[in-house]
Design an enzyme around this catalytic site. Sequence first.
Site, PDB file in Angstrom:
ATOM      1  CG  HIS A  37      -0.402   0.292   2.510  1.00  9.99           C
ATOM      2  ND1 HIS A  37      -0.113  -0.692   3.435  1.00  9.99           N
ATOM      3  CD2 HIS A  37      -0.038   1.462   3.105  1.00  9.99           C
ATOM      4  CE1 HIS A  37       0.375  -0.142   4.524  1.00  9.99           C
ATOM      5  NE2 HIS A  37       0.443   1.165   4.353  1.00  9.99           N
TER       6      HIS A  37
ATOM      7  CG  ASP B 209      -0.054  -4.010   2.645  1.00 11.82           C
ATOM      8  OD1 ASP B 209       0.196  -3.590   1.495  1.00 11.82           O
ATOM      9  OD2 ASP B 209      -0.291  -3.264   3.610  1.00 11.82           O
TER      10      ASP B 209
ATOM     11  CB  SER C 223       3.075   1.701   6.124  1.00  8.89           C
ATOM     12  OG  SER C 223       1.915   1.865   6.886  1.00  8.89           O
TER      13      SER C 223
END
Length: 471
Positions: free
Chosen positions: A103, A133, A206
């Site tokens: 992402h 992910d 992230s």
Amino acid sequence: MWMAGISLMFVFAAALASTARAAPESFAELAETISPSVVNITTSTTVAGRTGPQGIVPEGSPFEDFFREFQDRNGQGNRPRRSSALGSGFVISEDGFIVTNNHVIEGADEILIEFFEGFELPAELIGTDPNTDIALLKVEADRPLKFVNFGDSDTARVGDWVMAMGNPLGQGFSVSAGIVSQRGRALSGAYDDYIQTDAAINRGNSGGPLFNMDGEVIGVNTAILSPNGGSIGIGFSMASNVVTRVIDQLQEFGETRRGWLGVRIQDVTDEIAEAIGLEEAAGALVTDVPPGPGREAGIEAGDVIMTFDGVDVADTRGLVRQVGETNVGKTVRVVVMRDGQTQTIAVTLGRRETAEAAVPAAQPGDAPDVPEELETLGMTLMPVTDELREQLELSAGAEGLVVTDVEETSAAFEKGLRAGDLITEAGQEKVAGIEDFTAQVDAAKEAGRKSLLLLVRRAGDPRFVALSLEE
């Protein structure tokens, strides 16, 4: 005696203290060691220009033309715009392979990597896996890059110290520390195996690494649970043992290649276990076997998969992960419970990515057109007729009993049965008419069963329901 008791307590307390791992005095040495391998990631994406002054005036407003002219004069009309985003990552090889979250880079036109030493390099996208992910990038550097190694996430214990590093809120190369709060967390994916930690993770973290105290990556920071968007001490890192398998395939193929068994499954509840004679609620109950490896090998709906490739199956989540982590084309032994006995079936796995979105529902043969009803177990049942096929949009070959009504105070209603559901099996035997159903109810009662296992289809999707026979 009193003094002896005090001495015993002291010895016990000392023993506990000796087994506990002391908190580190400082994380500075670890941070200095791993910092050069952690990177900041900036992505750039082209966003289509606005077609009008949305968000400024309501559509149809008399001021709409005025604001459109104002935007055009200032060069803000329909011109495409550039949007940027920030994230984190880490180098896993001296020749420039970098791991981050999917992402973070999804939809990006350009990916720029900023290194701890201060230089920047453009990155090429090698491959992604939206299911976990994870994304793999590659940069070309004129010198070997400092990198970190993956550790064994399975050895991480609840309470172990961990350290996260990344680019929170664009601040860059920021370190936070905490402990492993829990293992084996699942958020939404079939392959989820998250480490929960209270080390501060925020937006921009992230894709960054979660380190153990040996400087090994045991997780990739992916998500947080927060009511306000900031860290409240509930962060999730995808376990390294999941990530390494994905990375190996992305490096070799540029995509993932997961094993595919070709069955639909659901968890075995206590009631289902009792209904089919299992000693405990374990394994994965097969609800449907569409064309594929499972059907070719002889797996049937109603089988309970007890072991897969020599490993006990606890539930559906564990089976899905294990099958996905098994090599495509491998022949594995699957032990199933069928009619109270175990059978071993050899299955050659297919590839899930090829089969996904192309799995048809099973289509039994024609059903007799018998317009009679049965009121039982809080339901009104009727065999499939041409009229019901048309009303419920059933396939031409659909057979079974259609639920035409369910008493709201019944156990059937509590279990989720509704008018329009199609019952295709009772007691793991196919039902084509009323007589078939009543025969299975009688057989279950004679066998001392407290519940009857039904295979129910709704909009083509099958599920098993254990319905109590005690009215």
